[in-house]
Write a protein that holds these residues in place. Structure first.
Motif, PDB file in Angstrom:
ATOM      1  N   ALA A 118     -44.768  27.115  29.044  1.00 28.31           N
ATOM      2  CA  ALA A 118     -44.104  28.223  28.337  1.00 28.31           C
ATOM      3  C   ALA A 118     -44.805  28.565  27.024  1.00 28.31           C
ATOM      4  CB  ALA A 118     -42.633  27.885  28.093  1.00 28.31           C
ATOM      5  N   LYS A 133     -35.063  24.706  38.597  1.00 18.85           N
ATOM      6  CA  LYS A 133     -34.917  25.897  37.748  1.00 18.85           C
ATOM      7  C   LYS A 133     -36.267  26.511  37.365  1.00 18.85           C
ATOM      8  CE  LYS A 133     -32.128  24.116  34.662  1.00 18.85           C
ATOM      9  NZ  LYS A 133     -31.157  24.121  33.528  1.00 18.85           N
ATOM     10  N   ARG A 186     -39.128  23.599  24.755  1.00 15.85           N
ATOM     11  CA  ARG A 186     -39.002  24.651  25.770  1.00 15.85           C
ATOM     12  C   ARG A 186     -38.749  24.103  27.166  1.00 15.85           C
ATOM     13  NH1 ARG A 186     -43.053  29.503  23.722  1.00 15.85           N
ATOM     14  NH2 ARG A 186     -42.055  29.669  21.678  1.00 15.85           N
ATOM     15  N   ARG A 194     -32.785  20.202  22.190  1.00 11.59           N
ATOM     16  CA  ARG A 194     -32.377  21.606  22.197  1.00 11.59           C
ATOM     17  C   ARG A 194     -32.308  22.209  20.789  1.00 11.59           C
ATOM     18  NH1 ARG A 194     -29.889  19.122  26.508  1.00 11.59           N
ATOM     19  NH2 ARG A 194     -30.163  20.234  28.491  1.00 11.59           N
ATOM     20  N   THR A 229     -37.131  35.587  24.540  1.00 13.06           N
ATOM     21  CA  THR A 229     -36.138  34.866  23.726  1.00 13.06           C
ATOM     22  C   THR A 229     -36.280  33.368  23.993  1.00 13.06           C
ATOM     23  OG1 THR A 229     -34.500  35.190  25.488  1.00 13.06           O
ATOM     24  CG2 THR A 229     -34.497  36.779  23.645  1.00 13.06           C
ATOM     25  N   PRO A 230     -37.370  32.754  23.550  1.00 12.45           N
ATOM     26  CA  PRO A 230     -37.600  31.339  23.840  1.00 12.45           C
ATOM     27  C   PRO A 230     -36.585  30.445  23.138  1.00 12.45           C
ATOM     28  CG  PRO A 230     -39.194  32.122  22.236  1.00 12.45           C
ATOM     29  CD  PRO A 230     -38.441  33.331  22.716  1.00 12.45           C
ATOM     30  N   PRO A 231     -36.307  29.292  23.696  1.00 11.73           N
ATOM     31  CA  PRO A 231     -35.344  28.377  23.063  1.00 11.73           C
ATOM     32  C   PRO A 231     -35.865  27.849  21.734  1.00 11.73           C
ATOM     33  CG  PRO A 231     -36.447  27.326  24.919  1.00 11.73           C
ATOM     34  CD  PRO A 231     -36.833  28.764  24.965  1.00 11.73           C
ATOM     35  N   PRO A 271     -38.990  28.381  34.172  1.00  7.46           N
ATOM     36  CA  PRO A 271     -39.338  28.349  32.743  1.00  7.46           C
ATOM     37  C   PRO A 271     -38.508  29.346  31.948  1.00  7.46           C
ATOM     38  CG  PRO A 271     -41.304  28.418  34.119  1.00  7.46           C
ATOM     39  CD  PRO A 271     -40.145  28.691  35.022  1.00  7.46           C
ATOM     40  N   PRO A 272     -38.440  29.183  30.633  1.00  2.00           N
ATOM     41  CA  PRO A 272     -37.617  30.075  29.807  1.00  2.00           C
ATOM     42  C   PRO A 272     -38.218  31.468  29.676  1.00  2.00           C
ATOM     43  CG  PRO A 272     -38.877  28.592  28.417  1.00  2.00           C
ATOM     44  CD  PRO A 272     -39.093  28.138  29.837  1.00  2.00           C
ATOM     45  N   ASN A 273     -37.384  32.412  29.308  1.00  2.00           N
ATOM     46  CA  ASN A 273     -37.816  33.775  29.030  1.00  2.00           C
ATOM     47  C   ASN A 273     -38.532  33.787  27.678  1.00  2.00           C
ATOM     48  OD1 ASN A 273     -38.090  36.486  28.459  1.00  2.00           O
ATOM     49  ND2 ASN A 273     -36.024  37.037  29.130  1.00  2.00           N
ATOM     50  N   ASP A 298     -34.263  22.589  29.024  1.00  2.00           N
ATOM     51  CA  ASP A 298     -33.295  23.069  30.002  1.00  2.00           C
ATOM     52  C   ASP A 298     -33.584  22.556  31.409  1.00  2.00           C
ATOM     53  OD1 ASP A 298     -30.963  24.585  30.571  1.00  2.00           O
ATOM     54  OD2 ASP A 298     -32.224  26.134  31.488  1.00  2.00           O
ATOM     55  N   ARG A 299     -34.812  22.089  31.652  1.00  2.00           N
ATOM     56  CA  ARG A 299     -35.188  21.588  32.981  1.00  2.00           C
ATOM     57  C   ARG A 299     -35.419  20.083  32.978  1.00  2.00           C
ATOM     58  NH1 ARG A 299     -40.224  25.114  34.865  1.00  2.00           N
ATOM     59  NH2 ARG A 299     -39.534  24.525  36.949  1.00  2.00           N
TER      60      ARG A 299
END
Length: 338
Positions: free
Chosen positions: A227, A269, A282, A295, A276-278, A271-273, A285-286
């Protein structure tokens, strides 16, 4: 000084939905004569780095921060004329799809000659001799140089693209997913030719791929991206003793002939968008080992061994994580808890 130095590189893409940071604060060195493998899932930023090095980012893409230095020269701050002088002579690229890399209305020979003519004034005989040498090296018949790209099979086009990349004997070659769309036999042949460029001619190589097995077999060092971030970097110890859970997950997803009874495990799941990354890690969430800290706080790259760095808050628990990561239930539990 390293041949290529990437320093705190950030690359953005402007989209109708907002700005996506495809590469975020990435730093990496490639030494003269080294073969580096850059690995990660599709969309992690690998090909974006290749395009930035060559100065061929699409119009909506730009280097927002940081720098890329080639022999001490800043590539993002170079003019188009300066970049054109470097391309083919000093830096060349073998792209994902050779059909897209070649112009369909010109013969292969005409396109290789164009690359040569841009930089040197060779006679027709000199160019013919060079193409003969290149085609012999990649295993193509000399007479096929007069053909158009559509008259070649996928594997032949990729061989011709390797020949074109070698036309002016550049010191640094970027191979961006060079086996995409090819069957496994042809993939092996193409990878063998690319490795031979390194072993026989001593070229500095950057191989970009999603295939962990390919980099394990071919590369001196491995860099793992996720990511837009560099999450682990080292030699073959990256595979033997991974410290980042994402690297552990990638290793689980590829077969091992020495362990035929092992079940392959996919990472749950997506990878993040990157629009709007976390805020934190990153991969949190997985990750089956993520905690509240993951987080809330992004981990920094830390040294975990000689020449080996990883970005995880729980480096001290890596041995425990490696054991648990080989159990499919560990990842299924993470997916169910999400």
């Amino acid at each position: 000084m390293a041949l290529l130095q990437i320093r705190d590189l950030c690359i953005d893409y402007r989209t109708t939905a907002g700005t996506a940071r495809a590469v975020d604060k990435l730093s990496l060195d490639i030494e003269e004569g080294e073969y580096l493998g850059l690995v990660g899932e599709s969309g992690c930023g690998k090909s974006t780095i290749a395009k930035a090095v060559l100065g061929i980012l699409p119009r909506n893409g730009a280097v927002a921060e940081g720098d890329i230095l080639f022999r001490g020269r800043s590539l993002p701050h170079s003019s188009l004329q300066e970049l054109n002088r470097l391309r083919w002579r000093d830096i060349a690229m073998v792209p994902q799809s050779a059909m897209n890399g070649f112009d369909p209305v010109y013969t292969i020979e005409a396109q290789i000659n164009e690359a040569i003519d841009t930089h040197v004034s060779w006679s027709r005989e000199q160019k013919r001799k060079r193409i003969d040498e290149l085609f012999a090296f990649v295993g193509l018949e000399r007479g096929r140089a007069h053909d158009f790209p559509h008259q070649f099979s996928g594997g032949m086009r990729q061989r011709a693209m390797i020949a074109m990349a070698m036309a002016l004997d550049p010191g640094f070659i970027v191979a961006d997913e060079p086996t995409t769309g090819l069957d496994v036999i042809v993939q092996d042949q193409i990878l063998h030719r690319i490795k031979e460029i390194h072993t026989r001619f001593g070229k500095t190589m950057l191989l970009i791929t999603h295939d962990m097995a390919v980099v394990a077999e071919n590369c001196d060092r491995i860099a793992v991206m996720y990511a837009g971030k560099l999450v682990e970097h080292g030699a073959h110890n990256v595979f033997e003793t991974p410290f980042h859970p994402y690297t552990m997950g990638l290793c689980n997803a590829f077969p091992d002939l020495a362990d035929r009874g092992r079940e392959l495990i996919s990472i749950p799941k997506a990878p993040p968008n990157l629009l709007t990354p976390p805020v934190g890690c990153r991969f949190a969430d997985r990750c089956p080992f993520a905690a509240a800290r993951c987080r809330a706080e992004a981990p920094a790259l830390v040294e975990v061994g000689p020449g080996h760095v990883a970005a995880c808050h729980f480096i001290d628990r890596a041995a425990e994580f490696r054991m648990k990561a080989r159990d499919i239930g560990t990842w299924q539990g993470a997916a169910a808890a999400a």
